[in-house]
Design a protein around this motif. Structure first.
Motif, mmCIF file in Angstrom:
data_model
loop_
_atom_site.group_PDB
_atom_site.id
_atom_site.type_symbol
_atom_site.label_atom_id
_atom_site.label_comp_id
_atom_site.label_asym_id
_atom_site.label_seq_id
_atom_site.Cartn_x
_atom_site.Cartn_y
_atom_site.Cartn_z
ATOM 1 N N MET A 1 0.846 -1.195 0.000
ATOM 2 C CA MET A 1 0.000 0.000 0.000
ATOM 3 C C MET A 1 0.879 1.242 0.000
ATOM 4 S SD MET A 1 -3.450 -0.387 0.660
ATOM 5 C CE MET A 1 -4.564 -1.599 1.277
ATOM 6 N N ILE A 2 0.474 2.212 -0.773
ATOM 7 C CA ILE A 2 1.171 3.494 -0.711
ATOM 8 C C ILE A 2 0.215 4.555 -0.177
ATOM 9 C CG2 ILE A 2 2.771 2.920 -2.567
ATOM 10 C CD1 ILE A 2 1.109 4.793 -4.368
ATOM 11 N N ASP A 3 0.776 5.534 0.486
ATOM 12 C CA ASP A 3 -0.001 6.619 1.076
ATOM 13 C C ASP A 3 -0.178 7.714 0.030
ATOM 14 O OD1 ASP A 3 -0.852 8.919 2.465
ATOM 15 O OD2 ASP A 3 0.000 8.123 4.336
ATOM 16 N N ALA A 4 -1.430 8.021 -0.295
ATOM 17 C CA ALA A 4 -1.719 9.034 -1.319
ATOM 18 C C ALA A 4 -2.205 10.332 -0.703
ATOM 19 C CB ALA A 4 -2.740 8.487 -2.308
ATOM 20 N N GLY A 5 -1.967 10.520 0.585
ATOM 21 C CA GLY A 5 -2.281 11.798 1.214
ATOM 22 C C GLY A 5 -3.580 11.781 2.008
ATOM 23 N N ARG A 6 -3.854 12.916 2.604
ATOM 24 C CA ARG A 6 -5.035 13.049 3.462
ATOM 25 C C ARG A 6 -6.296 13.219 2.619
ATOM 26 N NH1 ARG A 6 -4.740 14.216 8.669
ATOM 27 N NH2 ARG A 6 -6.685 15.350 8.452
ATOM 28 N N LEU A 7 -7.354 12.523 3.022
ATOM 29 C CA LEU A 7 -8.626 12.641 2.311
ATOM 30 C C LEU A 7 -9.137 14.074 2.362
ATOM 31 C CD1 LEU A 7 -11.000 11.214 0.855
ATOM 32 C CD2 LEU A 7 -12.064 10.976 3.109
ATOM 33 N N ASP A 8 -9.011 14.730 3.507
ATOM 34 C CA ASP A 8 -9.586 16.072 3.619
ATOM 35 C C ASP A 8 -8.784 17.133 2.871
ATOM 36 O OD1 ASP A 8 -7.426 16.387 5.311
ATOM 37 O OD2 ASP A 8 -8.626 16.664 7.126
ATOM 38 N N GLU A 9 -7.673 16.758 2.288
ATOM 39 C CA GLU A 9 -6.922 17.698 1.449
ATOM 40 C C GLU A 9 -7.227 17.504 -0.041
ATOM 41 O OE1 GLU A 9 -2.848 17.167 2.597
ATOM 42 O OE2 GLU A 9 -3.115 18.281 4.461
ATOM 43 N N LEU A 10 -8.076 16.529 -0.331
ATOM 44 C CA LEU A 10 -8.494 16.291 -1.713
ATOM 45 C C LEU A 10 -9.971 16.663 -1.812
ATOM 46 C CD1 LEU A 10 -7.757 15.181 -4.530
ATOM 47 C CD2 LEU A 10 -8.417 12.910 -3.707
ATOM 48 N N PRO A 11 -10.287 17.784 -2.448
ATOM 49 C CA PRO A 11 -11.685 18.209 -2.514
ATOM 50 C C PRO A 11 -12.572 17.162 -3.187
ATOM 51 C CG PRO A 11 -10.218 19.966 -3.246
ATOM 52 C CD PRO A 11 -9.381 18.717 -3.109
ATOM 53 N N ASP A 12 -13.832 17.150 -2.780
ATOM 54 C CA ASP A 12 -14.791 16.242 -3.385
ATOM 55 C C ASP A 12 -14.828 16.492 -4.899
ATOM 56 O OD1 ASP A 12 -16.780 14.396 -3.757
ATOM 57 O OD2 ASP A 12 -18.389 15.693 -3.011
ATOM 58 N N ARG A 13 -14.975 15.423 -5.657
ATOM 59 C CA ARG A 13 -15.063 15.471 -7.123
ATOM 60 C C ARG A 13 -13.817 16.075 -7.757
ATOM 61 N NH1 ARG A 13 -21.183 15.905 -8.949
ATOM 62 N NH2 ARG A 13 -22.034 14.601 -7.320
ATOM 63 N N SER A 14 -12.674 15.666 -7.229
ATOM 64 C CA SER A 14 -11.426 16.134 -7.815
ATOM 65 C C SER A 14 -10.450 14.971 -7.921
ATOM 66 C CB SER A 14 -10.831 17.280 -7.006
ATOM 67 O OG SER A 14 -10.326 16.807 -5.773
ATOM 68 N N MET A 15 -9.297 15.257 -8.500
ATOM 69 C CA MET A 15 -8.298 14.217 -8.748
ATOM 70 C C MET A 15 -6.926 14.817 -8.500
ATOM 71 S SD MET A 15 -7.858 12.059 -12.293
ATOM 72 C CE MET A 15 -8.019 13.498 -13.349
ATOM 73 N N ARG A 16 -6.041 14.019 -7.960
ATOM 74 C CA ARG A 16 -4.643 14.427 -7.834
ATOM 75 C C ARG A 16 -3.777 13.332 -8.430
ATOM 76 N NH1 ARG A 16 -4.048 13.254 -1.725
ATOM 77 N NH2 ARG A 16 -4.587 15.423 -1.447
ATOM 78 N N THR A 17 -2.572 13.708 -8.795
ATOM 79 C CA THR A 17 -1.654 12.703 -9.312
ATOM 80 C C THR A 17 -0.492 12.542 -8.345
ATOM 81 O OG1 THR A 17 -0.372 14.285 -10.597
ATOM 82 C CG2 THR A 17 -2.218 13.231 -11.710
#
Ligand code: FES
Length: 122
Positions: A1-17
Motif C-alpha cells: 500500500m502506498i499513502d496518497a495523502g489526506r482525504l480532507d486535502e483532496l476536494p470532493d469530485r477532484s483528482m490528484r496525481t
C-alpha cells in the motif's frame, strides 16, 4: 500500500496525481469514495490523470436530451477527450476495432484514519 495523502486535502469530485517508482497514478475522490488509476491513457498514451474529473453525461430520455449522472464519475483525458470510469477503468465510449472496450489499469483504494491508501498489487 502506498499513502496518497489526506482525504480532507483532496476536494470532493477532484483528482490528484502522484508518482511511485516511476509510475504516475491518479487518485479520484467522489463523495466518500476514492479510486485510483494509472495515468496512462490506453488510446495514445496521454497523461490521463492530468485531465479533468466530473459527472458522466447521459441521455436517458433519448436523442437530444442530456443529463449529468452525479453518481458516476468520469475522467477525461487531456489529449483527445476520451472518457474513463475510474471505478472500473473502462472507457465510457471507444473500443478497439473488434475487441473489448479500452480500459485503463485501476488499483484498489481505501481510506484509513483519514488517509488515502492505494494498493498497487490489487
Ligand atoms: S491519448 Fe488519451 S484520448 Fe488520446
Amino acid at each position: 500500500m502506498i499513502d496518497a495523502g489526506r482525504l480532507d486535502e483532496l476536494p470532493d469530485r477532484s483528482m490528484r496525481t502522484l508518482e511511485h517508482e516511476g509510475q504516475r497514478l491518479g487518485v479520484v475522490r467522489w463523495g466518500d469514495e476514492v479510486f485510483a488509476l494509472r495515468s496512462r491513457c490506453p488510446h495514445q498514451g496521454g497523461p490521463l490523470c492530468l485531465g479533468t474529473v466530473g459527472p458522466q453525461i447521459i441521455a436517458q430520455a433519448g436523442v437530444g436530451t442530456m443529463e449529468l449522472d452525479a453518481d458516476s464519475p468520469v475522467v477525461v483525458c487531456p489529449w483527445h477527450g476520451w472518457e474513463f470510469d475510474p471505478r472500473t477503468g473502462r472507457a465510457v465510449v471507444g473500443r478497439g476495432r473488434s475487441g473489448p472496450p479500452y480500459r485503463v489499469q485501476t488499483f484498489r483504494a481505501l481510506v484509513r484514519d483519514g488517509r488515502i491508501l492505494v494498493d498497487l498489487d490489487g
